[in-house]
Write a protein that holds these residues in place. Structure first.
Motif, PDB file in Angstrom:
ATOM      1  N   ILE A  33       1.019   2.509   0.620  1.00  0.00           N
ATOM      2  CA  ILE A  33       2.301   1.410   0.461  1.00  0.00           C
ATOM      3  C   ILE A  33       2.599   1.503  -0.991  1.00  0.00           C
ATOM      4  O   ILE A  33       1.871   1.404  -2.166  1.00  0.00           O
ATOM      5  CB  ILE A  33       1.593   0.225   0.820  1.00  0.00           C
ATOM      6  CG1 ILE A  33       0.848  -0.060   2.279  1.00  0.00           C
ATOM      7  CG2 ILE A  33       2.502  -0.808   0.369  1.00  0.00           C
ATOM      8  CD1 ILE A  33       0.201  -1.170   2.697  1.00  0.00           C
ATOM      9  N   LEU A  34       3.746   1.372  -1.289  1.00  0.00           N
ATOM     10  CA  LEU A  34       4.506   1.662  -2.411  1.00  0.00           C
ATOM     11  C   LEU A  34       4.765  -0.083  -2.972  1.00  0.00           C
ATOM     12  O   LEU A  34       5.687  -0.421  -2.471  1.00  0.00           O
ATOM     13  CB  LEU A  34       5.794   2.456  -2.292  1.00  0.00           C
ATOM     14  CG  LEU A  34       6.483   2.660  -3.662  1.00  0.00           C
ATOM     15  CD1 LEU A  34       5.768   3.484  -4.638  1.00  0.00           C
ATOM     16  CD2 LEU A  34       7.813   3.114  -3.503  1.00  0.00           C
ATOM     17  N   PRO A  35       4.198  -0.248  -4.270  1.00  0.00           N
ATOM     18  CA  PRO A  35       4.691  -1.448  -4.735  1.00  0.00           C
ATOM     19  C   PRO A  35       5.898  -1.276  -5.550  1.00  0.00           C
ATOM     20  O   PRO A  35       6.016  -0.258  -6.224  1.00  0.00           O
ATOM     21  CB  PRO A  35       3.475  -1.710  -5.648  1.00  0.00           C
ATOM     22  CG  PRO A  35       2.473  -0.876  -5.560  1.00  0.00           C
ATOM     23  CD  PRO A  35       3.034   0.257  -4.814  1.00  0.00           C
ATOM     24  N   MET A  36       6.928  -1.992  -5.535  1.00  0.00           N
ATOM     25  CA  MET A  36       8.192  -1.971  -6.258  1.00  0.00           C
ATOM     26  C   MET A  36       8.503  -3.322  -6.847  1.00  0.00           C
ATOM     27  O   MET A  36       8.204  -4.407  -6.362  1.00  0.00           O
ATOM     28  CB  MET A  36       9.305  -1.665  -4.910  1.00  0.00           C
ATOM     29  CG  MET A  36       9.210  -0.560  -4.349  1.00  0.00           C
ATOM     30  SD  MET A  36      10.181  -0.156  -2.917  1.00  0.00           S
ATOM     31  CE  MET A  36      11.901  -0.614  -3.940  1.00  0.00           C
ATOM     32  N   PHE A  37       9.230  -3.232  -8.142  1.00  0.00           N
ATOM     33  CA  PHE A  37       9.549  -4.205  -8.904  1.00  0.00           C
ATOM     34  C   PHE A  37      11.141  -4.272  -8.758  1.00  0.00           C
ATOM     35  O   PHE A  37      11.946  -3.527  -9.037  1.00  0.00           O
ATOM     36  CB  PHE A  37       9.031  -4.005 -10.232  1.00  0.00           C
ATOM     37  CG  PHE A  37       7.623  -4.116 -10.298  1.00  0.00           C
ATOM     38  CD1 PHE A  37       6.761  -5.120 -10.239  1.00  0.00           C
ATOM     39  CD2 PHE A  37       6.968  -2.699 -10.839  1.00  0.00           C
ATOM     40  CE1 PHE A  37       5.490  -4.895 -10.334  1.00  0.00           C
ATOM     41  CE2 PHE A  37       5.649  -2.284 -10.617  1.00  0.00           C
ATOM     42  CZ  PHE A  37       4.677  -3.539 -10.583  1.00  0.00           C
ATOM     43  N   VAL A  38      11.599  -5.441  -8.391  1.00  0.00           N
ATOM     44  CA  VAL A  38      13.204  -5.486  -8.385  1.00  0.00           C
ATOM     45  C   VAL A  38      13.476  -6.718  -9.426  1.00  0.00           C
ATOM     46  O   VAL A  38      13.035  -7.953  -9.394  1.00  0.00           O
ATOM     47  CB  VAL A  38      13.759  -6.026  -6.820  1.00  0.00           C
ATOM     48  CG1 VAL A  38      15.180  -6.154  -6.814  1.00  0.00           C
ATOM     49  CG2 VAL A  38      12.877  -4.908  -5.923  1.00  0.00           C
ATOM     50  N   GLY A  75       3.771   3.928   4.753  1.00  0.00           N
ATOM     51  CA  GLY A  75       3.067   2.727   5.685  1.00  0.00           C
ATOM     52  C   GLY A  75       4.020   1.461   5.393  1.00  0.00           C
ATOM     53  O   GLY A  75       4.212   0.518   6.202  1.00  0.00           O
ATOM     54  N   GLY A  76       4.469   1.213   4.010  1.00  0.00           N
ATOM     55  CA  GLY A  76       5.213   0.011   3.573  1.00  0.00           C
ATOM     56  C   GLY A  76       5.653  -0.016   2.009  1.00  0.00           C
ATOM     57  O   GLY A  76       5.265   1.100   1.517  1.00  0.00           O
ATOM     58  N   VAL A  77       6.468  -0.927   1.710  1.00  0.00           N
ATOM     59  CA  VAL A  77       6.551  -1.281   0.462  1.00  0.00           C
ATOM     60  C   VAL A  77       6.256  -2.505   0.145  1.00  0.00           C
ATOM     61  O   VAL A  77       6.329  -3.531   1.133  1.00  0.00           O
ATOM     62  CB  VAL A  77       8.246  -1.109   0.273  1.00  0.00           C
ATOM     63  CG1 VAL A  77       8.514   0.368   0.119  1.00  0.00           C
ATOM     64  CG2 VAL A  77       9.080  -2.026   1.009  1.00  0.00           C
ATOM     65  N   MET A  78       5.558  -2.787  -1.010  1.00  0.00           N
ATOM     66  CA  MET A  78       5.153  -4.306  -1.333  1.00  0.00           C
ATOM     67  C   MET A  78       6.002  -4.683  -2.469  1.00  0.00           C
ATOM     68  O   MET A  78       6.160  -3.909  -3.656  1.00  0.00           O
ATOM     69  CB  MET A  78       3.766  -4.128  -1.988  1.00  0.00           C
ATOM     70  CG  MET A  78       3.332  -5.440  -2.585  1.00  0.00           C
ATOM     71  SD  MET A  78       3.353  -6.896  -1.310  1.00  0.00           S
ATOM     72  CE  MET A  78       1.818  -6.451  -0.322  1.00  0.00           C
ATOM     73  N   LEU A  79       6.887  -5.686  -2.324  1.00  0.00           N
ATOM     74  CA  LEU A  79       7.740  -6.047  -3.240  1.00  0.00           C
ATOM     75  C   LEU A  79       7.403  -7.229  -4.358  1.00  0.00           C
ATOM     76  O   LEU A  79       6.850  -8.170  -3.958  1.00  0.00           O
ATOM     77  CB  LEU A  79       9.169  -6.670  -2.605  1.00  0.00           C
ATOM     78  CG  LEU A  79       9.766  -5.484  -1.611  1.00  0.00           C
ATOM     79  CD1 LEU A  79      10.921  -6.314  -0.902  1.00  0.00           C
ATOM     80  CD2 LEU A  79      10.236  -4.362  -2.491  1.00  0.00           C
ATOM     81  N   ALA A 273      -6.770  -1.419  -0.370  1.00  0.00           N
ATOM     82  CA  ALA A 273      -7.291  -1.372  -2.034  1.00  0.00           C
ATOM     83  C   ALA A 273      -6.097  -1.187  -2.815  1.00  0.00           C
ATOM     84  O   ALA A 273      -5.193  -0.251  -2.439  1.00  0.00           O
ATOM     85  CB  ALA A 273      -8.185  -0.180  -1.934  1.00  0.00           C
ATOM     86  N   TYR A 274      -5.759  -1.794  -3.819  1.00  0.00           N
ATOM     87  CA  TYR A 274      -4.714  -1.640  -4.604  1.00  0.00           C
ATOM     88  C   TYR A 274      -5.324  -0.813  -5.796  1.00  0.00           C
ATOM     89  O   TYR A 274      -5.914  -1.241  -6.789  1.00  0.00           O
ATOM     90  CB  TYR A 274      -4.277  -3.103  -5.047  1.00  0.00           C
ATOM     91  CG  TYR A 274      -2.941  -3.024  -5.576  1.00  0.00           C
ATOM     92  CD1 TYR A 274      -2.240  -2.235  -6.616  1.00  0.00           C
ATOM     93  CD2 TYR A 274      -2.243  -4.395  -5.306  1.00  0.00           C
ATOM     94  CE1 TYR A 274      -1.033  -2.097  -6.770  1.00  0.00           C
ATOM     95  CE2 TYR A 274      -0.730  -4.512  -5.820  1.00  0.00           C
ATOM     96  CZ  TYR A 274      -0.529  -3.444  -6.669  1.00  0.00           C
ATOM     97  OH  TYR A 274       0.999  -3.433  -7.071  1.00  0.00           O
ATOM     98  N   ILE A 313      -3.787   2.089   0.934  1.00  0.00           N
ATOM     99  CA  ILE A 313      -3.774   1.975  -0.587  1.00  0.00           C
ATOM    100  C   ILE A 313      -2.591   1.569  -1.063  1.00  0.00           C
ATOM    101  O   ILE A 313      -1.588   2.396  -0.662  1.00  0.00           O
ATOM    102  CB  ILE A 313      -4.143   3.079  -0.821  1.00  0.00           C
ATOM    103  CG1 ILE A 313      -5.410   3.984  -0.487  1.00  0.00           C
ATOM    104  CG2 ILE A 313      -4.371   3.241  -2.519  1.00  0.00           C
ATOM    105  CD1 ILE A 313      -5.993   5.232  -0.699  1.00  0.00           C
ATOM    106  N   LEU A 314      -2.493   0.757  -1.837  1.00  0.00           N
ATOM    107  CA  LEU A 314      -1.229   0.239  -2.383  1.00  0.00           C
ATOM    108  C   LEU A 314      -1.399   1.219  -3.686  1.00  0.00           C
ATOM    109  O   LEU A 314      -2.401   1.255  -4.529  1.00  0.00           O
ATOM    110  CB  LEU A 314      -1.079  -1.238  -2.860  1.00  0.00           C
ATOM    111  CG  LEU A 314      -0.900  -2.026  -1.618  1.00  0.00           C
ATOM    112  CD1 LEU A 314      -2.030  -2.262  -0.627  1.00  0.00           C
ATOM    113  CD2 LEU A 314      -0.309  -3.323  -2.144  1.00  0.00           C
TER     114      LEU A 314
END
Length: 329
Positions: A33-38, A75-79, A273-274, A313-314
């Motif tokens: 999972i990709l964490p992203m900052f906007v 798997g996803g993005v975490m915004l 897990a992050y 995994i993030l």
């Protein structure tokens, strides 16, 4: 002939093909999972100095990153939203036109159902004091008053289209109030990924830059003590699962691999897990100095987290790791 070993485990390490055949731990893009900052109002991506290669996105570049995540099979993005203004109660978190809710809509519009759009459910990016909840008259985080806002925040994010919400503030009862609010609003299928085990860690440092945190002091009164192990961690995950968590998370990852393993062995729900900002920054800094092989260190880091028991995994390396995996198939 005597004096020689009867068993030679090295045979199973003798070639890449053999090693691949007997490898115990695998990583697939769908597990990342990709964490992203906007950033609100940004006209171009803004580099985060302590996290080389990571940016505060504009809405347009965030959409492009989401499209890439779909193509890579993540798997996803975490915004995470980075607002231009904050207040004492984090009201921007509830605003349908606030940056996080807008970014959720953008991501869902771009990805549809081909990628899970996840959203951080916490007030720290939106409060002028930088804490994860509202403060009482004595300046302490008011757990129960914060829960009321989390419930509204969960509905706001689900209304924006989030497939998964991630309560991350470590307020007692947060999963239960969010689940109840989601269900009452008709969002029965919205998944809750609970930040169940979250330590008051020094490794969060670069994240504070990433979200322009206003925090003064620390969060030790609600995040967990790094000296505590399974007893504290398992109590938290049991409570969250009882309240309706669909997945549970351990954060950070690397200094808590033992906790990941204990949680994985204890629960019957998926475990995330992050791989957090400070862990990312250490590898990047060492690689920039020529002290380690960067790509090998990335994959070894992620493999260790999977080996400890994380199903998901993030990681800020999610897109790059997916590309590395495709090259080595």
């Amino acid at each position: 002939m005597t004096g020689f070993p009867d068993v030679r485990p090295r045979r199973l390490r003798s070639s890449a093909a053999v090693r691949r055949l007997v490898s115990e731990t695998t990583i697939e893009p769908r597990q990342l999972i990709l964490p992203m900052f906007v950033r609100e109002g940004a006209r171009e991506p803004i580099a985060i100095s302590s996290m080389p290669g990571v940016y505060q996105h504009t809405r347009d570049t965030a959409r492009k990153a989401v499209a890439e995540a779909v193509q890579l099979g993540l798997g996803g993005v975490m915004l995470f939203g980075v607002p231009t203004s904050k207040d004492e109660v984090g009201s921007g978190a509830l605003d349908p036109e606030g940056i996080l809710n807008v970014a959720i809509r953008d991501a869902v519009s771009e990805a549809g159902d081909d990628l899970l759009v996840m959203s951080d459910l916490c007030l720290d990016e939106f409060t002028s004091h930088g804490h994860c909840g509202v403060l009482d008259s004595a300046g302490r985080v008011d757990n129960d008053a914060t829960l009321e806002i989390y419930a509204e925040m969960g509905v706001a994010q689900a209304s924006a289209g989030a497939h998964v919400v991630g309560p991350s503030g470590m307020m007692d009862g947060q999963v239960g109030v969010v689940r109840s609010a989601l269900d009452a609003a008709g969002f029965l299928d919205t998944v809750i990924m609970a930040y169940s085990v979250k330590y008051a860690s020094a490794f969060f440092g670069p994240f504070r830059e990433a979200v322009d945190s206003s925090l003064q002091g620390d969060r030790k009164s609600y995040q967990q003590d790094p000296a505590n192990g399974g007893r504290d961690a398992l109590r938290e995950v049991d409570l969250d699962i009882a309240e309706g968590a669909d997945l549970v998370m351990v954060k950070p990852a690397l200094a808590y691999l033992d906790i990941i393993r204990q949680v994985r062995d204890h629960v019957n729900v998926p475990v995330a897990a992050y791989n957090i900002s400070g862990e990312y920054a250490m590898v990047e800094a060492a690689a920039a100095n020529g002290w380690i092989d960067r790509e090998k260190a990335i994959m070894e880091t992620l493999t260790s987290i999977r080996r400890a028991g994380a199903d998901t995994i993030l990681t800020y390396w999610a897109a790059e790791a997916a590309q590395l995996l495709s090259h080595h198939r």
